[in-house]
Design a protein around this motif. Structure first.
Motif, PDB file in Angstrom:
ATOM      1  N   ALA A 150     100.004  51.321  76.167  1.00 47.79           N
ATOM      2  CA  ALA A 150      99.642  49.937  75.867  1.00 47.79           C
ATOM      3  C   ALA A 150     100.246  49.050  76.942  1.00 47.79           C
ATOM      4  N   PRO A 151      99.850  47.766  77.004  1.00 50.16           N
ATOM      5  CA  PRO A 151     100.416  46.866  78.016  1.00 50.16           C
ATOM      6  C   PRO A 151     101.941  46.792  77.917  1.00 50.16           C
ATOM      7  N   LYS A 152     102.552  46.492  79.038  1.00 51.39           N
ATOM      8  CA  LYS A 152     104.007  46.412  79.098  1.00 51.39           C
ATOM      9  C   LYS A 152     104.511  45.377  78.102  1.00 51.39           C
ATOM     10  N   GLY A 153     105.547  45.759  77.374  1.00 52.94           N
ATOM     11  CA  GLY A 153     106.134  44.872  76.378  1.00 52.94           C
ATOM     12  C   GLY A 153     105.569  45.033  74.991  1.00 52.94           C
ATOM     13  N   ALA A 154     104.515  45.841  74.815  1.00 50.63           N
ATOM     14  CA  ALA A 154     103.938  46.055  73.495  1.00 50.63           C
ATOM     15  C   ALA A 154     104.858  46.928  72.656  1.00 50.63           C
ATOM     16  N   ASN A 155     104.992  46.582  71.385  1.00 50.84           N
ATOM     17  CA  ASN A 155     105.826  47.329  70.457  1.00 50.84           C
ATOM     18  C   ASN A 155     104.947  48.243  69.603  1.00 50.84           C
ATOM     19  N   VAL A 156     105.446  49.460  69.357  1.00 51.88           N
ATOM     20  CA  VAL A 156     104.682  50.463  68.636  1.00 51.88           C
ATOM     21  C   VAL A 156     105.396  50.774  67.325  1.00 51.88           C
ATOM     22  N   PHE A 157     104.616  50.787  66.236  1.00 48.33           N
ATOM     23  CA  PHE A 157     105.116  51.116  64.907  1.00 48.33           C
ATOM     24  C   PHE A 157     104.271  52.265  64.357  1.00 48.33           C
ATOM     25  N   VAL A 158     104.927  53.254  63.787  1.00 40.56           N
ATOM     26  CA  VAL A 158     104.247  54.378  63.161  1.00 40.56           C
ATOM     27  C   VAL A 158     104.754  54.502  61.737  1.00 40.56           C
ATOM     28  N   ALA A 190     108.978  50.621  72.569  1.00 40.88           N
ATOM     29  CA  ALA A 190     108.003  49.891  73.364  1.00 40.88           C
ATOM     30  C   ALA A 190     107.169  50.865  74.183  1.00 40.88           C
ATOM     31  N   SER A 191     105.931  50.473  74.441  1.00 45.29           N
ATOM     32  CA  SER A 191     105.036  51.300  75.248  1.00 45.29           C
ATOM     33  C   SER A 191     105.594  51.451  76.668  1.00 45.29           C
ATOM     34  N   PRO A 192     105.443  52.643  77.282  1.00 43.89           N
ATOM     35  CA  PRO A 192     104.708  53.814  76.802  1.00 43.89           C
ATOM     36  C   PRO A 192     105.549  54.698  75.888  1.00 43.89           C
ATOM     37  N   ILE A 193     104.894  55.367  74.947  1.00 42.94           N
ATOM     38  CA  ILE A 193     105.522  56.335  74.046  1.00 42.94           C
ATOM     39  C   ILE A 193     104.960  57.706  74.405  1.00 42.94           C
ATOM     40  N   ASP A 194     105.858  58.655  74.668  1.00 37.51           N
ATOM     41  CA  ASP A 194     105.434  60.001  75.062  1.00 37.51           C
ATOM     42  C   ASP A 194     105.951  61.031  74.075  1.00 37.51           C
ATOM     43  N   ASP A 195     105.052  61.891  73.627  1.00 36.34           N
ATOM     44  CA  ASP A 195     105.400  63.070  72.817  1.00 36.34           C
ATOM     45  C   ASP A 195     106.293  62.712  71.639  1.00 36.34           C
ATOM     46  N   SER A 253      98.052  67.288  69.833  1.00 38.58           N
ATOM     47  CA  SER A 253      98.598  66.199  70.639  1.00 38.58           C
ATOM     48  C   SER A 253      97.546  65.085  70.714  1.00 38.58           C
ATOM     49  N   LEU A 254      97.918  63.906  70.212  1.00 37.36           N
ATOM     50  CA  LEU A 254      97.027  62.749  70.238  1.00 37.36           C
ATOM     51  C   LEU A 254      97.566  61.705  71.209  1.00 37.36           C
ATOM     52  N   ARG A 255      96.635  60.977  71.816  1.00 40.05           N
ATOM     53  CA  ARG A 255      97.044  59.897  72.710  1.00 40.05           C
ATOM     54  C   ARG A 255      96.108  58.703  72.480  1.00 40.05           C
ATOM     55  N   TYR A 256      96.703  57.523  72.346  1.00 40.26           N
ATOM     56  CA  TYR A 256      95.951  56.285  72.193  1.00 40.26           C
ATOM     57  C   TYR A 256      96.198  55.386  73.397  1.00 40.26           C
ATOM     58  N   ASP A 257      95.116  54.916  73.993  1.00 38.28           N
ATOM     59  CA  ASP A 257      95.175  53.914  75.057  1.00 38.28           C
ATOM     60  C   ASP A 257      94.728  52.579  74.458  1.00 38.28           C
ATOM     61  N   VAL A 258      95.676  51.668  74.316  1.00 39.24           N
ATOM     62  CA  VAL A 258      95.441  50.424  73.586  1.00 39.24           C
ATOM     63  C   VAL A 258      95.416  49.263  74.576  1.00 39.24           C
ATOM     64  N   GLU A 259      94.392  48.440  74.460  1.00 39.40           N
ATOM     65  CA  GLU A 259      94.279  47.231  75.272  1.00 39.40           C
ATOM     66  C   GLU A 259      94.520  46.021  74.371  1.00 39.40           C
ATOM     67  N   LEU A 260      95.550  45.262  74.692  1.00 37.31           N
ATOM     68  CA  LEU A 260      95.915  44.079  73.902  1.00 37.31           C
ATOM     69  C   LEU A 260      96.130  42.898  74.826  1.00 37.31           C
ATOM     70  N   LYS A 261      95.701  41.729  74.356  1.00 37.39           N
ATOM     71  CA  LYS A 261      95.951  40.485  75.081  1.00 37.39           C
ATOM     72  C   LYS A 261      96.407  39.440  74.084  1.00 37.39           C
ATOM     73  N   PRO A 262      97.635  38.950  74.226  1.00 37.92           N
ATOM     74  CA  PRO A 262      98.108  37.933  73.277  1.00 37.92           C
ATOM     75  C   PRO A 262      97.291  36.646  73.406  1.00 37.92           C
ATOM     76  N   THR A 263      96.999  36.011  72.280  1.00 38.55           N
ATOM     77  CA  THR A 263      96.198  34.783  72.271  1.00 38.55           C
ATOM     78  C   THR A 263      97.045  33.527  72.340  1.00 38.55           C
ATOM     79  N   ASN A 264      98.383  33.722  72.264  1.00 41.90           N
ATOM     80  CA  ASN A 264      99.247  32.536  72.303  1.00 41.90           C
ATOM     81  C   ASN A 264      99.781  32.264  73.695  1.00 41.90           C
ATOM     82  N   GLY A 265      99.179  32.941  74.679  1.00 41.71           N
ATOM     83  CA  GLY A 265      99.617  32.720  76.055  1.00 41.71           C
ATOM     84  C   GLY A 265     100.864  33.438  76.422  1.00 41.71           C
ATOM     85  N   GLY A 266     101.392  34.317  75.493  1.00 41.13           N
ATOM     86  CA  GLY A 266     102.619  35.037  75.783  1.00 41.13           C
ATOM     87  C   GLY A 266     102.380  36.219  76.650  1.00 41.13           C
TER      88      GLY A 266
END
Length: 567
Positions: A504-512, A519-524, A554-567
């Motif tokens: 995911a983009p740099k700075g994105a937080n991942v919850f499972v 924070a992304s990237p998360i490996d294995d 082994s699963l991998r997700y490529d996530v594209e996110l863009k914050p809408t608050n300009g952050g």
């Protein structure tokens, strides 16, 4: 006896490579010290408790390996600079450094390196993990094989797989992708078997003999590992066959063990020749001994009456025979005692129903009738009630004339261990399953909850569905069990694991499953098989999805996110 706890301190750089996190160090015990290598764990390891626990467990297991062809692991050390794995200092160079300077190696030296490495790998397989499964290396390549100046090859890297450098942000770990087996590409680390290490041994031998890295002319390494055979043209036919077998795409077609690979490599060595000579000599000796035994067999001639009388007239040496007689007496006494004890011990009662269920008393086999003469000479237990209500004036103990001849009541048999029937009487269940799981989970069967494993569940013979759940671990699955016709059936389930990677983009937080994993990237990221939920956030932007993870997947997700608050 005072145990001296060693201390560690750094001594200088190891100069093992730009990406190496290892340093030279000293292990100090009062007045003595020895050189070691300190391999630093990632600084953010404390944020991932699961990986930290995995590293501690793997290091503890690796520290038990004692073999001349394995780099010794001493343990973990908490130093000011961080957490470090402490391993043996090998006075030598890595096989990769040697190959970079020499290119291909002479066949005798290449074979010797492959034999040494295979012996170390096979020892790890036999030593195994704590659960009895083979200890797979899974990362064998010239970078993890050390060549000591003493002339011995040693396999390093045991216990480090949990914190080994991972591919991140498009950067590949040097040469690791070329040193993978097909099952590792498809199923990840969870799919490894002993034949995976055999495949890697074949790749190491191939590069030593040819001076070329596996699939050096291919651009898509993953596809080449899975589909493209190694180009072995130019090698002797016997060596071609050996490498083709070791690097077969199907694990079942490779050498069964690393030791079998080692024997195949050393088939033409002087050691193998000596072994063949000795085996032939031993076989010849066995044949000669059997022939001698046959020739010495003579027909038995019956003794005459006179010879029998002469034998009986000779004085017998009873003192010489006394040990044999005593041994026979002792053995007979022990056998009788064991038989008597086994006759008096009741079978282990079988369980009886879920908590709160009404359970009838066990069926008790009545004792045999007692004769009046035996009863008259014995004192009955004080608490034994009569068969029928007795009048107030009746004596406390029965006399021979009034002693009942029917079977004694259950209460009278209380001093002896009851013999429980193994048949079903009404709702009294004597069959079921003794269930254990790894890890421990909540269990329900046929709609009834039975608590957390290990647990014994009563059930009628036949097929049943067991539900295993643990919300904290994301475990929710059903398993089928078959209850035997008699007694309790032992059942053990292991909940498999897979891995999850997230980009995911740099700075994105991942919850499972509601837990922050970093924070992304998360490996294995290791997860138990079953249904899970992933959520990725970046500012006020949120992406989430439910997914199901299968065993060894082994699963991998490529996530594209863009914050809408300009952050």
């Amino acid at each position: 006896m005072t145990v001296v706890v060693p201390t560690y301190r750094t001594a200088g750089p190891l100069l093992a490579g730009t990406r190496s996190s290892a340093m030279l160090g000293l292990e100090e015990r009062e007045a003595s010290a020895r050189p070691v290598v300190l391999v630093w764990a990632p600084p953010d390891l404390s944020k991932d408790e699961d990986v930290l626990i995995q590293l501690q467990r793997d290091t503890r297991r690796a520290a038990t390996l004692e073999h001349p062809h394995i780099v010794k692991v001493h343990g973990l050390a908490n130093l000011e600079q961080g957490l470090a794995r402490v391993v043996e200092f090998v006075d030598g160079e890595s096989l990769r450094d040697v190959l970079e300077h020499t290119g291909k190696l002479p066949p005798a030296i290449a074979g010797r390196i492959a034999v040494d490495a295979a012996l170390g790998i096979h020892y790890g397989h036999v030593a195994g993990n704590d659960d009895g499964t083979p200890l797979i290396h899974g990362d064998l390549r010239p970078e993890t094989v050390m060549l000591a100046f003493s002339g011995r090859a040693k396999v390093g890297g045991y216990g480090a797989l949990a914190v080994a450098p991972k591919e991140a942000q498009g950067q590949r770990v040097v040469n690791r992708r070329r040193y993978c087996a097909p099952e590792q590409i498809i199923g990840g680390r969870a799919a490894q078997t002993p034949q995976t290490d055999v495949f890697l041994l074949g790749l190491v031998l191939y590069e030593c003999l040819t001076g070329r890295m596996p699939w050096d002319k291919e651009t898509d390494f993953d596809k080449a590992v899975i589909n493209t055979p190694l180009p072995v043209d130019g090698l002797p036919p016997a060596v071609q066959d050996l490498i083709r077998k070791a690097t077969a795409k199907r694990a079942s077609e490779r050498h069964k063990t690393a030791l079998a690979f080692r024997d195949a490599v050393a088939a033409d060595s002087p050691r193998a020749a000596r072994k063949q000579v000795l085996e032939a000599a031993l076989a010849a000796h066995a044949r000669a001994w059997q022939q001698t035994a046959k020739e010495s067999e003579a027909p038995t001639i019956p003794l005459s009456q006179r010879q029998l009388m002469e034998l009986e007239a000779k004085p017998r040496n009873w003192r010489a025979a006394m040990p044999l007689v005593l041994s026979f007496v002792v053995a007979s006494t022990l056998a009788v005692a064991f038989w008597s004890q086994s006759r008096s011990v009741a079978p282990r009662p079988v369980l009886y129903g879920p908590p709160g269920a009404k359970v009838p008393p066990p069926t008790v086999v009545p004792p045999p009738p007692v004769s009046p003469s035996t009863l008259a000479s014995a004192t009955p237990p004080a608490a034994a009630p009569p068969t029928t209500p007795a009048p107030a004036a009746a004596p406390a103990a029965p006399t021979p004339s009034t002693a009942p001849t029917a079977a004694a009541p259950p209460a009278a048999a209380a001093p002896a261990a009851p013999v429980v029937s193994t048949k079903t009487a009404g709702d009294f269940l004597t069959t079921g399953i003794d269930l254990t799981t790894d890890p421990s989970v909540e269990v329900s069967m046929d709609g009834k909850k039975y608590g957390r494993t290990p647990v014994v569940i009563p059930a009628t013979p036949g097929r049943h569905v067991v539900s295993l759940t643990d919300k904290s671990k994301g475990i929710a699955q059903n398993r089928s069990v078959t209850v035997g016709k008699e007694g309790v059936t032992p059942v053990r389930f292991s909940v498999g694991r897979g891995t999850l990677s997230v980009r995911a983009p740099k700075g994105a937080n991942v919850f499972v499953d509601g837990r922050a994993v970093g924070a992304s990237p998360i490996d294995d990221l290791h997860l138990y098989e079953g249904a899970h939920h992933i959520k990725v956030t970046l500012g006020d932007a949120v992406w989430q999805q439910n997914f199901t993870l299968r065993n060894e997947q082994s699963l991998r997700y490529d996530v594209e996110l863009k914050p809408t608050n300009g952050g």
